[in-house]
Design an enzyme around this catalytic site. Structure first.
Site, PDB file in Angstrom:
ATOM      1  N   GLY A  29      -5.160   5.672  -0.998  1.00 36.76           N
ATOM      2  CA  GLY A  29      -4.345   5.554  -2.212  1.00 36.76           C
ATOM      3  C   GLY A  29      -5.090   4.746  -3.255  1.00 36.76           C
ATOM      4  O   GLY A  29      -6.280   4.970  -3.488  1.00 36.76           O
ATOM      5  N   SER A  30      -4.391   3.809  -3.860  1.00 35.80           N
ATOM      6  CA  SER A  30      -4.960   3.021  -4.961  1.00 35.80           C
ATOM      7  C   SER A  30      -6.252   2.315  -4.536  1.00 35.80           C
ATOM      8  O   SER A  30      -7.316   2.544  -5.102  1.00 35.80           O
ATOM      9  CB  SER A  30      -3.907   2.014  -5.443  1.00 35.80           C
ATOM     10  OG  SER A  30      -4.423   1.231  -6.495  1.00 35.80           O
ATOM     11  N   MET A  87       3.829  -2.584   3.914  1.00 37.73           N
ATOM     12  CA  MET A  87       4.964  -2.387   4.804  1.00 37.73           C
ATOM     13  C   MET A  87       4.680  -1.353   5.896  1.00 37.73           C
ATOM     14  O   MET A  87       5.394  -1.314   6.894  1.00 37.73           O
ATOM     15  CB  MET A  87       6.208  -1.968   4.001  1.00 37.73           C
ATOM     16  CG  MET A  87       6.826  -3.096   3.226  1.00 37.73           C
ATOM     17  SD  MET A  87       7.251  -4.495   4.285  1.00 37.73           S
ATOM     18  CE  MET A  87       6.215  -5.744   3.593  1.00 37.73           C
ATOM     19  N   HIS A 111      -5.139  -7.685   1.433  1.00 36.76           N
ATOM     20  CA  HIS A 111      -4.063  -8.607   1.040  1.00 36.76           C
ATOM     21  C   HIS A 111      -3.578  -9.229   2.345  1.00 36.76           C
ATOM     22  O   HIS A 111      -3.536  -8.560   3.374  1.00 36.76           O
ATOM     23  CB  HIS A 111      -2.955  -7.822   0.330  1.00 36.76           C
ATOM     24  CG  HIS A 111      -1.735  -8.611  -0.028  1.00 36.76           C
ATOM     25  ND1 HIS A 111      -1.796  -9.876  -0.582  1.00 36.76           N
ATOM     26  CD2 HIS A 111      -0.414  -8.315   0.071  1.00 36.76           C
ATOM     27  CE1 HIS A 111      -0.547 -10.315  -0.811  1.00 36.76           C
ATOM     28  NE2 HIS A 111       0.292  -9.381  -0.412  1.00 36.76           N
ATOM     29  N   ASP A 194      -1.076 -14.255  -4.713  1.00 39.29           N
ATOM     30  CA  ASP A 194      -1.016 -12.845  -5.120  1.00 39.29           C
ATOM     31  C   ASP A 194       0.434 -12.424  -5.355  1.00 39.29           C
ATOM     32  O   ASP A 194       0.761 -11.807  -6.364  1.00 39.29           O
ATOM     33  CB  ASP A 194      -1.674 -11.956  -4.057  1.00 39.29           C
ATOM     34  CG  ASP A 194      -1.807 -10.514  -4.531  1.00 39.29           C
ATOM     35  OD1 ASP A 194      -2.753 -10.229  -5.291  1.00 39.29           O
ATOM     36  OD2 ASP A 194      -0.945  -9.685  -4.171  1.00 39.29           O
ATOM     37  N   GLU A 230       5.414  -2.617 -31.544  1.00 41.93           N
ATOM     38  CA  GLU A 230       5.361  -4.072 -31.670  1.00 41.93           C
ATOM     39  C   GLU A 230       5.342  -4.791 -30.325  1.00 41.93           C
ATOM     40  O   GLU A 230       4.526  -5.679 -30.110  1.00 41.93           O
ATOM     41  CB  GLU A 230       6.577  -4.552 -32.488  1.00 41.93           C
ATOM     42  CG  GLU A 230       6.548  -6.024 -32.804  1.00 41.93           C
ATOM     43  CD  GLU A 230       5.259  -6.432 -33.516  1.00 41.93           C
ATOM     44  OE1 GLU A 230       4.856  -5.732 -34.452  1.00 41.93           O
ATOM     45  OE2 GLU A 230       4.643  -7.451 -33.126  1.00 41.93           O
ATOM     46  N   SER A 255      -3.071 -13.949 -37.173  1.00 43.82           N
ATOM     47  CA  SER A 255      -2.841 -14.703 -38.425  1.00 43.82           C
ATOM     48  C   SER A 255      -2.335 -16.120 -38.138  1.00 43.82           C
ATOM     49  O   SER A 255      -1.827 -16.401 -37.057  1.00 43.82           O
ATOM     50  CB  SER A 255      -1.801 -13.972 -39.278  1.00 43.82           C
ATOM     51  OG  SER A 255      -0.532 -14.006 -38.612  1.00 43.82           O
TER      52      SER A 255
HETATM   53  N1  LIG Z   1      -2.709  -1.395  -5.421  1.00 43.49           N
HETATM   54  C1  LIG Z   1      -3.625  -2.312  -5.678  1.00 43.49           C
HETATM   55  O1  LIG Z   1      -4.322  -2.232  -6.686  1.00 43.49           O
HETATM   56  C2  LIG Z   1      -3.866  -3.465  -4.759  1.00 43.49           C
HETATM   57  C3  LIG Z   1      -3.514  -3.387  -3.429  1.00 43.49           C
HETATM   58  N2  LIG Z   1      -3.905  -4.360  -2.555  1.00 43.49           N
HETATM   59  C4  LIG Z   1      -3.570  -4.205  -1.144  1.00 43.49           C
HETATM   60  O2  LIG Z   1      -4.217  -3.047  -0.645  1.00 43.49           O
HETATM   61  C5  LIG Z   1      -3.444  -2.473   0.403  1.00 43.49           C
HETATM   62  C6  LIG Z   1      -3.180  -1.011   0.083  1.00 43.49           C
HETATM   63  O3  LIG Z   1      -2.342  -0.968  -1.056  1.00 43.49           O
HETATM   64  P1  LIG Z   1      -2.356   0.260  -2.072  1.00 43.49           P
HETATM   65  O4  LIG Z   1      -3.755   0.716  -2.291  1.00 43.49           O
HETATM   66  O5  LIG Z   1      -1.509  -0.147  -3.220  1.00 43.49           O
HETATM   67  O6  LIG Z   1      -1.595   1.348  -1.213  1.00 43.49           O
HETATM   68  P2  LIG Z   1      -1.063   2.790  -1.659  1.00 43.49           P
HETATM   69  O7  LIG Z   1       0.417   2.754  -1.746  1.00 43.49           O
HETATM   70  O8  LIG Z   1      -1.820   3.317  -2.816  1.00 43.49           O
HETATM   71  O9  LIG Z   1      -1.509   3.545  -0.313  1.00 43.49           O
HETATM   72  C7  LIG Z   1      -1.238   4.803  -0.124  1.00 43.49           C
HETATM   73  C8  LIG Z   1      -2.016   5.333   1.082  1.00 43.49           C
HETATM   74  O10 LIG Z   1      -1.392   4.976   2.306  1.00 43.49           O
HETATM   75  C9  LIG Z   1      -0.881   6.150   2.936  1.00 43.49           C
HETATM   76  N3  LIG Z   1       0.460   5.858   3.436  1.00 43.49           N
HETATM   77  C10 LIG Z   1       1.598   5.751   2.701  1.00 43.49           C
HETATM   78  N4  LIG Z   1       2.638   5.464   3.493  1.00 43.49           N
HETATM   79  C11 LIG Z   1       2.162   5.396   4.748  1.00 43.49           C
HETATM   80  C12 LIG Z   1       2.763   5.151   6.008  1.00 43.49           C
HETATM   81  N5  LIG Z   1       4.068   4.911   6.130  1.00 43.49           N
HETATM   82  N6  LIG Z   1       1.952   5.144   7.100  1.00 43.49           N
HETATM   83  C13 LIG Z   1       0.634   5.369   6.987  1.00 43.49           C
HETATM   84  N7  LIG Z   1       0.018   5.622   5.828  1.00 43.49           N
HETATM   85  C14 LIG Z   1       0.773   5.631   4.727  1.00 43.49           C
HETATM   86  C15 LIG Z   1      -0.855   7.224   1.853  1.00 43.49           C
HETATM   87  O11 LIG Z   1      -1.018   8.500   2.406  1.00 43.49           O
HETATM   88  C16 LIG Z   1      -2.035   6.825   0.999  1.00 43.49           C
HETATM   89  O12 LIG Z   1      -3.225   7.332   1.543  1.00 43.49           O
HETATM   90  C17 LIG Z   1      -2.199  -3.330   0.504  1.00 43.49           C
HETATM   91  O13 LIG Z   1      -2.434  -4.308   1.480  1.00 43.49           O
HETATM   92  C18 LIG Z   1      -2.093  -3.977  -0.877  1.00 43.49           C
HETATM   93  O14 LIG Z   1      -1.387  -5.191  -0.903  1.00 43.49           O
HETATM   94  C19 LIG Z   1      -4.673  -5.421  -2.938  1.00 43.49           C
HETATM   95  C20 LIG Z   1      -5.064  -5.554  -4.241  1.00 43.49           C
HETATM   96  C21 LIG Z   1      -4.594  -4.652  -5.272  1.00 43.49           C
HETATM   97  C1  LIG Z   2      -3.078  -4.906  -8.359  1.00 43.59           C
HETATM   98  C2  LIG Z   2      -2.811  -6.165  -7.625  1.00 43.59           C
HETATM   99  O1  LIG Z   2      -3.662  -7.023  -7.536  1.00 43.59           O
HETATM  100  C3  LIG Z   2      -1.447  -6.452  -7.130  1.00 43.59           C
HETATM  101  C4  LIG Z   2      -0.577  -6.534  -8.363  1.00 43.59           C
HETATM  102  O2  LIG Z   2      -1.446  -7.693  -6.479  1.00 43.59           O
HETATM  103  C5  LIG Z   2      -0.909  -5.406  -6.185  1.00 43.59           C
HETATM  104  O3  LIG Z   2      -0.949  -4.209  -6.512  1.00 43.59           O
HETATM  105  O4  LIG Z   2      -0.396  -5.786  -5.112  1.00 43.59           O
HETATM  106 MG   LIG Z   3      -3.264  -8.741  -6.561  1.00 45.72          MG
HETATM  107 MG   LIG Z   4      -0.483  -7.740  -4.589  1.00 46.56          MG
END
Ligand SMILES: NC(=O)C1=CN([C@@H]2O[C@H](COP(=O)(O)OP(=O)(O)OC[C@H]3O[C@@H](n4cnc5c(N)ncnc54)[C@H](O)[C@@H]3O)[C@@H](O)[C@H]2O)C=CC1
Ligand SMILES: CC(=O)[C@](C)(O)C(=O)O
Ligand SMILES: [Mg+2]
Ligand SMILES: [Mg+2]
Length: 335
Positions: A29-30, A87, A111, A194, A230, A255
């Protein structure tokens, strides 16, 4: 007491500690997509592990990976990186990771939530560490592709191999974070700060500040389009200047009327009551109350979260933003 942070940079870190090791990225994902692509482009051996065929699976294939099931990825991996939602991590760990853990394997997080709140309790024969990018996943990829990197925090929870830090720094280098710099922290500090940041500022605070200002203007009879420019659209321009030049630079760009008005009213709006609320939010993070509440919400199927997404999507500010999208796109710099 202020501890001066230890910061690691590109020169003092190496990919060697993880070169040739098989890295399983769980989730696409992200962050998952950004890490998998950056690590691969850094010359590392990456396999993407996913629960089921779906959107992530298709995306990974499009990006040139051959995704496999979570178990298959874990079975062959030396390093397992958890990039599925916080989760979901506990169940993935229990059912798909724990049964296949071998001595010398590493469990890696972006995280600290699951380790800090003890939802996952790994055996003592694996290393447990974290690289937490301080930015959204798509930015982690974008900066890397353009030769930069999003800064990150690194923390070691379990150092069975006595080599966890150099491996953590190698991964940080692989995703581009050391091009900026990597700060050493603990799972506790990363998790609590965080959560605090996203609740009070980055996600909750900023969004509700902008929405409240928008709604105040519209309720007073001003045109939604004017209110949107705004209180919402201009925010990026102001924050970009803060990012480049700090608050002093931002104050120099606006300003004197804005400086005085901002000084006079800013502290009236964000007052001691708001600071007290921030302190209470931090208390709930530190004593585990927020974590428990979120776990319960998730176990109920996240009804409150779904409601929020729906409310935001249907709000006048969002409708107005969609209406102005074409105009905003037209005006964006072309290079
Ligand atoms: N989103 C962000 O930019 C940031 C995220 N993190 C951490 O990175 C980790 C991943 O977060 P994200 O990238 O936001 O996750 P996300 O929500 O983008 O992850 C989605 C991925 O997990 C899979 N997925 C979704 N539900 C699932 C389930 N029930 N069981 C197994 N796989 C599942 C999806 O198929 C997809 O590949 C977390 O620990 C988050 O706190 C840390 C820094 C920033
Ligand atoms: C993007 C990031 O660093 C956050 C807000 O902590 C998160 O997506 O969990
Ligand atoms: Mg963060
Ligand atoms: Mg976070």
């Amino acid at each position: 007491m202020i501890n001066i942070a230890k910061i690691y940079t590109e020169q003092e870190t190496s990919l060697n500690p993880i070169m040739g090791k098989r890295i399983a990225v769980l989730g696409y994902g992200s962050q998952g997509r950004a890490w998998a692509l950056n690590l691969r482009d850094s010359g590392l051996d990456v396999v993407v592990g996913l629960e089921r065929q779906g959107r992530s699976w298709e995306q990974a294939k499009k990006d040139g990976f051959e995704p496999v099931s979570t178990e298959d990825a874990v079975k062959k991996a030396d390093i397992v990186i958890f990039l599925v939602p916080d989760m979901a991590q506990r169940l993935v760990y229990r059912e798909k990771v724990q049964p296949y853990l071998r001595e010398g394997m590493d469990l890696v997080f972006a995280h600290g939530f699951n380790i800090h709140y003890k939802l996952i309790e790994p055996p003592n024969f694996v290393d447990v560490y974290m690289i937490a990018p301080k930015g959204p996943g798509p930015t982690v990829r974008d900066f890397y592709v353009k030769g930069g990197g999003v800064p990150a925090l690194v923390a070691i929870q379990q150092d069975t191999s006595k080599n966890a830090l150099s491996k953590a720094l190698a991964i940080a280098k692989g995703i581009g974070a050391t091009r900026a710099g990597v700060i050493e922290t603990t799972f506790k500090e990363e998790t609590e700060t965080d959560l605090f940041g996203e609740q009070t500022t980055l996600v909750g605070g900023v969004m509700e500040l902008m929405r409240s200002a928008f709604q105040t203007l519209v309720e007073a009879g001003y045109q939604p389009e004017v209110a949107y420019f705004e209180t919402i659209n201009e925010m990026k321009m102001i924050v970009d200047i803060v990012y480049e030049k700090g608050f002093s630079g931002m104050l120099k760009a606006v300003s004197d009327t804005a400086k005085y008005g901002g000084y006079r009213v800013g502290k009236e709006v964000i007052n001691d009551e708001v600071r007290q609320k921030m302190k209470e939010a931090l208390d709930r993070i530190r004593n585990g109350e927020f974590a428990n509440e979120w776990i319960e919400e998730y176990n109920r199927g996240s009804p409150a979260l779904k409601q929020l997404m729906n409310d935001v999507d249907n709000s006048l500010e969002e409708q107005t933003g969609r209406k102005l999208k074409e105009l905003i796109e037209r005006g964006k710099p072309k290079s």
